[in-house]
Write an enzyme that holds these catalytic residues in place. Structure first.
Site, PDB file in Angstrom:
ATOM      1  N   SER A   1       0.787  -1.229   0.000  1.00 50.88           N
ATOM      2  CA  SER A   1       0.000   0.000   0.000  1.00 50.88           C
ATOM      3  C   SER A   1       0.817   1.276   0.000  1.00 50.88           C
ATOM      4  O   SER A   1       0.300   2.329  -0.361  1.00 50.88           O
ATOM      5  CB  SER A   1      -0.938   0.010   1.209  1.00 50.88           C
ATOM      6  OG  SER A   1      -0.198   0.023   2.415  1.00 50.88           O
TER       7      SER A   1
ATOM      8  N   HIS B   1      -5.451  -4.346  -1.588  1.00 52.34           N
ATOM      9  CA  HIS B   1      -5.322  -3.264  -2.564  1.00 52.34           C
ATOM     10  C   HIS B   1      -5.342  -3.791  -3.995  1.00 52.34           C
ATOM     11  O   HIS B   1      -4.955  -3.062  -4.923  1.00 52.34           O
ATOM     12  CB  HIS B   1      -4.043  -2.482  -2.311  1.00 52.34           C
ATOM     13  CG  HIS B   1      -4.076  -1.716  -1.027  1.00 52.34           C
ATOM     14  ND1 HIS B   1      -4.601  -0.441  -0.927  1.00 52.34           N
ATOM     15  CD2 HIS B   1      -3.685  -2.061   0.234  1.00 52.34           C
ATOM     16  CE1 HIS B   1      -4.509  -0.025   0.321  1.00 52.34           C
ATOM     17  NE2 HIS B   1      -3.965  -0.991   1.053  1.00 52.34           N
TER      18      HIS B   1
ATOM     19  N   LYS C   1     -12.313  -1.044   0.034  1.00 52.39           N
ATOM     20  CA  LYS C   1     -11.514  -0.244  -0.897  1.00 52.39           C
ATOM     21  C   LYS C   1     -12.204  -0.235  -2.269  1.00 52.39           C
ATOM     22  O   LYS C   1     -13.177   0.490  -2.460  1.00 52.39           O
ATOM     23  CB  LYS C   1     -10.084  -0.768  -0.934  1.00 52.39           C
ATOM     24  CG  LYS C   1      -9.403  -0.602   0.432  1.00 52.39           C
ATOM     25  CD  LYS C   1      -7.996  -1.105   0.463  1.00 52.39           C
ATOM     26  CE  LYS C   1      -7.294  -0.761   1.755  1.00 52.39           C
ATOM     27  NZ  LYS C   1      -7.897  -1.341   2.971  1.00 52.39           N
TER      28      LYS C   1
END
Length: 404
Positions: free
Chosen positions: A196, A224, A254
Site C-alpha cells: 500500500s 489493494h 476499498k
C-alpha cells in the site's frame, strides 16, 4: 461506592499528555479530518475534536482507496437501501448466533466465484480477517514479508508462532530462511499482493515455487488488488494462481466500496475459520447494508468498464508526474511520489491543498527514513480534466517548494 476515581483527561495515570506531547515534538501526531462525502471530490474540515465540523471548499481527492469510485455510485446506494428495508440496519448478533443472513451468503458466493475458490467467509474488517485467520491456522512458523500490513504483523504476534521476516519481495531470501528454519510443524508464508505504500507487487509465482518446495502454505492479502484485475479478482487471479495460494484474504472497503473483509479458500478452510477465528466468532456479523453494497460493487467491477477507466487514469497521471521530473515508484494504481525529506514532503502536500488537490504526505515511521512521499491514488471516477488539474497542481507546487 468506594475505590479510587479514574484520572482526569490530563492522562496523568498513564502519562497520555506526555505521550501526545512527544508525538507533537517529533511531528508524528495525527488528526482526523472529516469529509462531507466519499467521492473523487469532497469538502474537508480541520479536526473539530468534539464539535461539529466546518467544511471548506470542494477539493479533488487523490488520496482515497475508493479505487473504482463506487462509494457514491447510485446502484451501490440502492443495493444498500434495499438491504436495510429487507433485512435491517445491523446483523444483531454474531453470525454463529442469529446474525447470518441471506445477504451475507450471497456476497460470499460471489466472492468465491470471483476468487476461484470453493467458499468465502466475510469478516467485520480486513484487519479482523488477517488477525483471525493467522491465529486460527496456528502455524508453527510464519514467514512474513518485511513490508506486510500491520494486520498481518499483529496476526503473527497473536498466533504465538515463530515469526521470520524475509526481505521485501525476495523469494531467494525466503528460501534461505525456510532452509534454515528448524521448526517442526506447519509453516505459513504470508504476503500482501499490492503493497500500500510502495505500490509494487509481490512476485507471487516465485513465492509459491519456494513455498511448495518447502511444504508450506501461502496466504496472500489482496486488500489493494481485489476488484481491479481479471474478473474483478486480484493479482492471484491475474497470475492464475488460484490453485497454488491456499488462503486468499481481501477487503470490501476499498475497490468494493463497502466495509469488512473476507477470506476465500477451500471448504475445509472456511469451515475451520468460522469455528476457530476469534474475530469472526466473537463479533457481530457485518451490517447487511455493507454486505449488499459490496456485492453490487463486485458485480459492477466484473461487468462494467470501471477497471479500464481506472488504469487509463493511472497511466495518464504516472506519465504526467514523470514528465514533470517527479520520482514515481510502484507499478499499480498506487503512485508514491518520493521526495525523500519529510519537511519537503509536508510542504508539497500543503502547497497542493492550497491548489485544491488532496494528496497527503507519508513520512517515517510509516515509511523508512529518506523515503518520505506523497501517496497519490486516482480513481475510476476522476475525469481526464481532474487528472490534468492534479498534474498542473503538482507542477506549480513543486516549483514553489523546490522539489523539482
Amino acid at each position: 461506592m468506594g475505590g479510587r476515581r479514574p484520572t482526569d483527561a490530563t492522562g496523568r495515570g498513564f502519562g497520555l499528555a506526555g505521550r501526545l506531547a512527544a508525538r507533537e515534538s517529533q511531528g508524528l501526531r495525527r488528526d482526523l479530518a472529516p469529509a462531507d462525502r466519499v467521492a473523487e471530490r469532497a469538502r474537508l474540515a480541520p479536526d473539530p475534536r468534539g464539535d461539529p465540523p466546518s467544511f471548506g471548499d470542494e477539493e479533488l481527492v487523490f488520496a482515497s482507496n475508493n479505487y473504482l469510485g463506487l462509494a457514491d455510485d447510485e446502484r451501490v446506494r440502492r443495493a444498500a437501501v434495499a438491504a436495510v428495508r429487507e433485512v435491517g440496519t445491523g446483523a444483531g448478533a454474531s453470525r454463529l448466533v442469529t446474525g447470518d443472513t441471506a445477504v451475507h451468503r450471497a456476497l460470499e458466493r460471489d466472492l468465491a466465484d470471483a476468487k476461484g475458490t470453493e467458499r468465502a467467509l466475510v469478516f467485520p474488517s480486513g484487519y479482523a480477517a488477517n488477525v483471525g485467520t493467522i491465529a486460527a491456522l496456528d502455524p508453527a512458523a510464519v514467514f512474513s514479508d518485511e513490508l506486510n500490513h500491520a494486520s498481518i504483523v499483529d496476526g503473527c504476534r497473536l498466533s504465538n508462532a515463530e515469526t521470520v521476516v524475509y526481505d521485501h519481495a525476495d523469494p531467494d531470501d525466503l528460501a534461505r530462511r525456510l532452509d534454515a528454519d528448524p521448526t517442526d510443524g506447519p509453516r505459513l508464508v504470508v504476503t500482501d499482493s499490492v503493497f500500500s505504500m510502495d505500490g509494487d507487487v509481490a512476485p507471487l509465482g516465485a513465492l509459491c515455487d519456494v513455498a511448495e518446495a518447502h511444504d508450506a502454505w501461502v496466504m496472500v492479502d489482496e486488500a489493494h488488488a481485489t476488484g481491479l484485475y481479471r474478473d474483478a479478482g486480484g493479482v492471484v487471479q491475474r497470475e492464475g494462481l488460484e490453485d497454488r495460494v491456499q488462503v486468499q484474504v481481501g477487503t470490501l472497503s476499498k475497490a468494493l466500496a463497502g466495509q469488512g473483509g473476507f477470506v476465500a479458500g477451500s471448504e475445509t478452510l472456511i469451515e475451520h475459520l468460522l469455528n476457530a477465528a476469534r474475530p469472526f466468532v466473537f463479533s457481530t456479523g457485518l451490517a447487511p447494508p455493507a454486505a449488499a453494497a459490496a456485492r453490487e460493487a463486485l458485480r459492477i467491477a466484473r461487468e462494467g468498464d470501471r477497471r479500464e477507466r481506472l488504469w487509463e487514469n493511472v497511466a495518464r497521471l504516472r506519465d504526467g508526474l514523470t514528465d514533470a521530473s517527479y520520482d514515481v515508484w510502484g507499478e499499480t494504481q498506487i503512485l508514491p511520489v518520493v521526495v525523500a525529506d519529510r519537511r519537503r514532503a509536508i510542504a508539497l502536500a500543503e502547497s497542493l491543498r492550497e491548489r485544491g488537490v488532496v494528496a497527503p504526505a507519508i513520512r517515517p515511521p510509516t515509511v523508512p527514513e529518506g523515503t518520505s512521499r506523497l501517496r497519490v491514488a486516482p480513481t475510476a471516477a476522476h475525469a481526464e480534466a481532474d487528472v490534468d488539474r492534479c498534474l498542473e497542481a503538482f507542477r506549480e507546487a513543486g516549483r514553489e517548494v523546490g522539489v523539482r
